[in-house]
Design a protein around this motif. Structure first.
Motif, mmCIF file in Angstrom:
data_model
loop_
_atom_site.group_PDB
_atom_site.id
_atom_site.type_symbol
_atom_site.label_atom_id
_atom_site.label_comp_id
_atom_site.label_asym_id
_atom_site.label_seq_id
_atom_site.Cartn_x
_atom_site.Cartn_y
_atom_site.Cartn_z
ATOM 1 N N THR A 78 1.447 -50.583 35.861
ATOM 2 C CA THR A 78 1.055 -49.769 34.712
ATOM 3 C C THR A 78 -0.416 -50.019 34.397
ATOM 4 N N SER A 79 -1.163 -48.962 34.124
ATOM 5 C CA SER A 79 -2.590 -49.105 33.841
ATOM 6 C C SER A 79 -2.917 -48.518 32.480
ATOM 7 N N PHE A 80 -4.032 -48.989 31.933
ATOM 8 C CA PHE A 80 -4.460 -48.570 30.606
ATOM 9 C C PHE A 80 -5.908 -48.100 30.656
ATOM 10 N N ASN A 81 -6.207 -47.044 29.930
ATOM 11 C CA ASN A 81 -7.582 -46.611 29.687
ATOM 12 C C ASN A 81 -7.848 -46.676 28.188
ATOM 13 N N TYR A 82 -9.001 -47.223 27.827
ATOM 14 C CA TYR A 82 -9.381 -47.325 26.419
ATOM 15 C C TYR A 82 -10.667 -46.533 26.192
ATOM 16 N N TRP A 83 -10.702 -45.840 25.054
ATOM 17 C CA TRP A 83 -11.852 -45.006 24.710
ATOM 18 C C TRP A 83 -12.288 -45.280 23.275
ATOM 19 N N ALA A 84 -13.591 -45.227 23.073
ATOM 20 C CA ALA A 84 -14.157 -45.230 21.724
ATOM 21 C C ALA A 84 -14.924 -43.927 21.558
ATOM 22 N N GLY A 85 -14.802 -43.316 20.393
ATOM 23 C CA GLY A 85 -15.445 -42.027 20.194
ATOM 24 C C GLY A 85 -15.957 -41.851 18.781
ATOM 25 N N ALA A 86 -16.885 -40.919 18.642
ATOM 26 C CA ALA A 86 -17.438 -40.581 17.328
ATOM 27 C C ALA A 86 -17.765 -39.096 17.308
ATOM 28 N N LYS A 87 -17.605 -38.488 16.138
ATOM 29 C CA LYS A 87 -17.887 -37.062 15.978
ATOM 30 C C LYS A 87 -18.575 -36.830 14.640
ATOM 31 N N VAL A 88 -19.618 -36.015 14.662
ATOM 32 C CA VAL A 88 -20.322 -35.615 13.446
ATOM 33 C C VAL A 88 -20.360 -34.094 13.421
ATOM 34 N N GLU A 89 -20.033 -33.507 12.271
ATOM 35 C CA GLU A 89 -20.046 -32.049 12.170
ATOM 36 C C GLU A 89 -20.510 -31.607 10.790
ATOM 37 N N TYR A 90 -21.253 -30.518 10.789
ATOM 38 C CA TYR A 90 -21.639 -29.863 9.543
ATOM 39 C C TYR A 90 -20.733 -28.653 9.368
ATOM 40 N N VAL A 91 -20.074 -28.560 8.211
ATOM 41 C CA VAL A 91 -19.083 -27.513 7.968
ATOM 42 C C VAL A 91 -19.482 -26.712 6.738
ATOM 43 N N PHE A 92 -19.452 -25.387 6.886
ATOM 44 C CA PHE A 92 -19.686 -24.469 5.771
ATOM 45 C C PHE A 92 -18.509 -23.509 5.701
ATOM 46 N N ASP A 93 -17.968 -23.297 4.496
ATOM 47 C CA ASP A 93 -16.793 -22.433 4.360
ATOM 48 C C ASP A 93 -16.746 -21.862 2.944
ATOM 49 N N ASN A 94 -17.074 -20.580 2.812
ATOM 50 C CA ASN A 94 -16.955 -19.914 1.508
ATOM 51 C C ASN A 94 -15.954 -18.758 1.564
ATOM 52 N N VAL A 95 -14.994 -18.865 2.482
ATOM 53 C CA VAL A 95 -14.013 -17.807 2.699
ATOM 54 C C VAL A 95 -13.055 -17.717 1.513
ATOM 55 N N LEU A 96 -12.764 -16.480 1.111
ATOM 56 C CA LEU A 96 -11.778 -16.213 0.062
ATOM 57 C C LEU A 96 -10.594 -15.480 0.677
ATOM 58 N N PRO A 97 -9.380 -15.985 0.498
ATOM 59 C CA PRO A 97 -8.209 -15.346 1.116
ATOM 60 C C PRO A 97 -7.836 -14.042 0.420
ATOM 61 N N LEU A 98 -7.476 -13.043 1.232
ATOM 62 C CA LEU A 98 -6.983 -11.766 0.725
ATOM 63 C C LEU A 98 -5.522 -11.541 1.098
ATOM 64 N N GLY A 99 -5.015 -12.381 1.968
ATOM 65 C CA GLY A 99 -3.644 -12.265 2.450
ATOM 66 C C GLY A 99 -3.473 -13.184 3.642
ATOM 67 N N PHE A 136 -21.228 -29.161 15.630
ATOM 68 C CA PHE A 136 -20.705 -30.507 15.840
ATOM 69 C C PHE A 136 -21.275 -31.156 17.095
ATOM 70 N N ALA A 137 -21.201 -32.484 17.100
ATOM 71 C CA ALA A 137 -21.576 -33.296 18.255
ATOM 72 C C ALA A 137 -20.555 -34.418 18.385
#
Length: 300
Positions: A45-66, A78-79
């Motif tokens: 049995t083998s194992f893989n280990y990962w370290a990760g990071a994510k940065v994102e700028y989010v904009f959302d002014n959506v108004l629901p109509l249905g 994002f990166a």
């Protein structure tokens, strides 16, 4: 493969509609070989280990109509960064070399109210992966396709050192892997009309009829390797014929950009948003046979 992941997410809001979000994670992949014979039984049995990071700028002014109907705009830029951790275990070893992978991308969506609940939705998305190993994007099909089909005829460039894979959707009119590569870009446009709500100007008691929508759509995009889709390094432009004792490399002039158009029906059944789409793809100016999609996802 058994995967365990620890993730921590932090958000820094600027106002009600914009924020920066950061994610840090550690992931373990445990590989167990299926013991179909004595030789495979002895594979550790083998194992893989990962370290990760994510940065994102989010904009959302959506108004629901249905249900799946809205007006406004939303986008994210994002990166991401992933690095393998060569940690040795008793039963096996992790990845012997250090792997670095970078992902850059953006997703922009805009929803315009044409009249009442009649909506015009548009989306542009693009992403690329860089580093010693890369993420491959398979373009074609739709999200959450219940009966997916994969195109085995489109060649994958093994020299790119792909280590993860994902779908670049929607690209209706094609099966998965109509195009592939470490980069993709796609534009989607939809007209969404809740036909009964639009015509009947009064409350509708039936949830199915109230959320029933007729959709017209168009998609255009591509996935590629190299600097740009028309680069000579793009795998699509190269065909390798292995005819012992000769290996022949052919350069072709296929159009990398594909498109699709069609119509669809949407509604909610037993709590699920069901999507049915009929689409025709366009490749090298030739209209392809119709493809039917049945899926469960919202938005695009």
């Amino acid at each position: 493969i058994h995967t365990h992941e620890i993730r921590h997410i932090v958000s820094w809001p600027f106002n009600e509609v914009a924020s920066i979000r950061g994610t840090a994670n550690i992931r373990q992949d445990r590989f167990v070989t299926l013991a179909t014979d004595f030789q495979r039984l002895q594979v550790p049995t083998s194992f893989n280990y990962w370290a990760g990071a994510k940065v994102e700028y989010v904009f959302d002014n959506v108004l629901p109509l249905g249900l799946n109907l809205m007006r406004g705009a939303r986008y994210k830029i994002f990166a991401e960064y992933y690095r393998s951790l060569p940690i040795q275990q008793v039963e096996g070893m992790g990845i012997p070399e250090t792997i670095n992978m970078y992902i850059l991308g953006a997703d922009f969506r805009h929803y315009t109210k044409i009249h009442r609940d009649f909506i015009w939705a548009n989306r542009f998305a693009a992403s690329t992966s860089l580093g010693s190993h890369k993420l491959i994007y398979y373009m074609g099909g739709v999200d959450q396709w219940l009966l997916p089909d994969f195109n085995d005829r489109t060649r994958v460039d093994q020299s790119q050192n792909y280590i993860f894979q994902t779908l670049a959707t929607p690209m209706r009119g094609f099966t998965q892997n109509a195009r592939n590569g470490n980069s993709f870009a796609v534009i989607n446009s939809e007209l969404r009309m809740p036909i009964f709500r639009y015509l009947v100007n009064q409350p509708i008691r039936s949830d199915f009829i109230n959320n029933f929508q007729i959709i017209g759509f168009g998609d255009i995009g591509t996935a590629w390797t190299g600097l740009h889709p028309y680069s000579e390094d793009n795998t699509l432009n190269t065909e390798i014929i292995d005819s012992n004792p000769f290996v022949i490399t052919l350069k072709n002039l296929r159009e990398p950009i594909i498109g699709g158009y069609g119509f669809g029906l949407r509604s909610r059944i037993w709590g699920y948003f069901i999507r049915a789409d009929w689409a025709w793809g366009v490749e090298d100016t030739v209209i392809q046979p119709r493809v039917f999609y049945l899926s469960l996802s919202l938005d695009f």
